[in-house]
Design a protein around this motif. Structure first.
Motif, PDB file in Angstrom:
ATOM      1  N   GLN A   1      28.636  -0.427  30.928  1.00  0.00           N
ATOM      2  CA  GLN A   1      28.285  -1.833  31.075  1.00  0.00           C
ATOM      3  C   GLN A   1      26.800  -1.976  31.351  1.00  0.00           C
ATOM      4  O   GLN A   1      26.177  -1.096  31.949  1.00  0.00           O
ATOM      5  CB  GLN A   1      29.090  -2.438  32.223  1.00  0.00           C
ATOM      6  CG  GLN A   1      30.578  -2.414  31.932  1.00  0.00           C
ATOM      7  CD  GLN A   1      31.420  -2.591  33.162  1.00  0.00           C
ATOM      8  OE1 GLN A   1      30.975  -3.114  34.168  1.00  0.00           O
ATOM      9  NE2 GLN A   1      32.674  -2.165  33.084  1.00  0.00           N
TER      10      GLN A   1
ATOM     11  N   TYR B   1      24.149  -4.629  33.182  1.00  0.00           N
ATOM     12  CA  TYR B   1      24.007  -5.740  34.103  1.00  0.00           C
ATOM     13  C   TYR B   1      22.521  -6.116  34.186  1.00  0.00           C
ATOM     14  O   TYR B   1      21.635  -5.308  33.947  1.00  0.00           O
ATOM     15  CB  TYR B   1      24.470  -5.358  35.515  1.00  0.00           C
ATOM     16  CG  TYR B   1      25.954  -5.160  35.676  1.00  0.00           C
ATOM     17  CD1 TYR B   1      26.549  -3.949  35.325  1.00  0.00           C
ATOM     18  CD2 TYR B   1      26.764  -6.157  36.210  1.00  0.00           C
ATOM     19  CE1 TYR B   1      27.913  -3.749  35.484  1.00  0.00           C
ATOM     20  CE2 TYR B   1      28.118  -5.968  36.379  1.00  0.00           C
ATOM     21  CZ  TYR B   1      28.675  -4.764  36.012  1.00  0.00           C
ATOM     22  OH  TYR B   1      30.033  -4.578  36.177  1.00  0.00           O
TER      23      TYR B   1
ATOM     24  N   LEU C   1      26.972  -9.244  34.951  1.00  0.00           N
ATOM     25  CA  LEU C   1      27.377  -8.521  33.745  1.00  0.00           C
ATOM     26  C   LEU C   1      26.825  -9.171  32.487  1.00  0.00           C
ATOM     27  O   LEU C   1      26.923 -10.389  32.297  1.00  0.00           O
ATOM     28  CB  LEU C   1      28.901  -8.475  33.657  1.00  0.00           C
ATOM     29  CG  LEU C   1      29.474  -7.736  32.453  1.00  0.00           C
ATOM     30  CD1 LEU C   1      29.221  -6.239  32.581  1.00  0.00           C
ATOM     31  CD2 LEU C   1      30.964  -8.015  32.306  1.00  0.00           C
TER      32      LEU C   1
ATOM     33  N   THR D   1      30.041  -5.222  28.032  1.00  0.00           N
ATOM     34  CA  THR D   1      30.788  -3.983  28.198  1.00  0.00           C
ATOM     35  C   THR D   1      30.989  -3.363  26.821  1.00  0.00           C
ATOM     36  O   THR D   1      31.384  -4.062  25.881  1.00  0.00           O
ATOM     37  CB  THR D   1      32.161  -4.245  28.834  1.00  0.00           C
ATOM     38  OG1 THR D   1      31.980  -4.851  30.112  1.00  0.00           O
ATOM     39  CG2 THR D   1      32.947  -2.950  29.001  1.00  0.00           C
TER      40      THR D   1
END
Lengths: 112, 111
Positions: free
Chosen positions: B33, B35, B45, B48
């Motif tokens: 992921q 961020y 976030l 993903t």
């Protein structure tokens, strides 16, 4: 949009004092986490919590730390006797299923 | 212990330039992921990725997961001052293991 709420936003404490950091995760989430970030360093995993028990913890999460979900909504991190090196941003996070976390804004802990 | 190495650590560019930041590991991740973190706030976030070779686009941001699921990149096209921030990659070995974070790339886009 649902969010994770953390209080206090900033706490200053004396070394040796107990500190409780509070988090209200997103209401339908099932997995709860505490991470910390020392100034200038990376976000580090402390502990995960699922089904009212700790599911995993890191080496950082020693006997001075504990977590609790006392009432089905709050998720707390207690540091029993704070040390100078506990000064950091503490982030609570939660998720419902897939490993995608929603983080709170953090609680800044300053230990003097 | 899984480690995620991010590079560069700092990046300062002019508005309109393109850039790529990298996230590398010797470990295989089930998901990775990205961020973004603003000062005094928690990580938010962006995306993903779960499949080796996967490419995802989010407006001017393009994310790629390496074929072997050990590395990832974030490419920003025509960077804007609003892109300024700390970009973190984080990976999980399995669906339930805790996320491990890299140290981040601090991006500054100058108008």
């Amino acid at each position: 949009e649902p969010e994770v709420t953390q209080t206090p936003s900033h706490q200053v404490t004396q070394m040796g004092q107990e500190v409780i950091l509070r988090c209200v995760p997103i209401s339908n989430h099932l997995y709860f986490y505490w991470y910390r970030q020392i100034l200038g360093q990376k976000v580090e995993f402390l502990v995960s919590f699922y089904n009212n028990e700790i599911s995993e913890k890191s080496e950082i999460f020693d006997d001075q730390f504990s977590v609790e979900r006392p009432d089905g909504s709050n998720f707390t991190l207690k540091i029993r006797s704070t040390k100078l090196e506990d000064s950091a941003m503490y982030f609570c996070a939660s998720r419902i299923g897939a490993n995608v976390l929603t983080f709170g804004a953090g609680s800044r802990l300053t230990v003097l | 212990t899984q480690l995620l190495e991010q590079s560069p650590q700092f990046l300062s560019i002019q508005e309109g330039e393109n850039l790529t930041v990298y996230c590398n590991s010797s470990s295989v991740f089930s998901s990775l992921q990205w961020y973004r973190q603003e000062p005094g706030e928690g990580p938010v976030l962006l995306v993903t990725v779960v499949t080796g070779g996967e490419v995802k686009k989010l407006k001017r941001l393009t994310f790629q997961f390496g074929d072997a699921r050990k590395d990832s990149s974030l490419h920003i096209t025509a960077a804007q001052p609003g892109d300024t921030g700390l970009y973190l990659c984080a990976g999980a070995e399995t669906g339930n293991t805790p996320l491990v974070f890299g140290k981040g790339t601090r991006l500054s886009v100058i108008a």
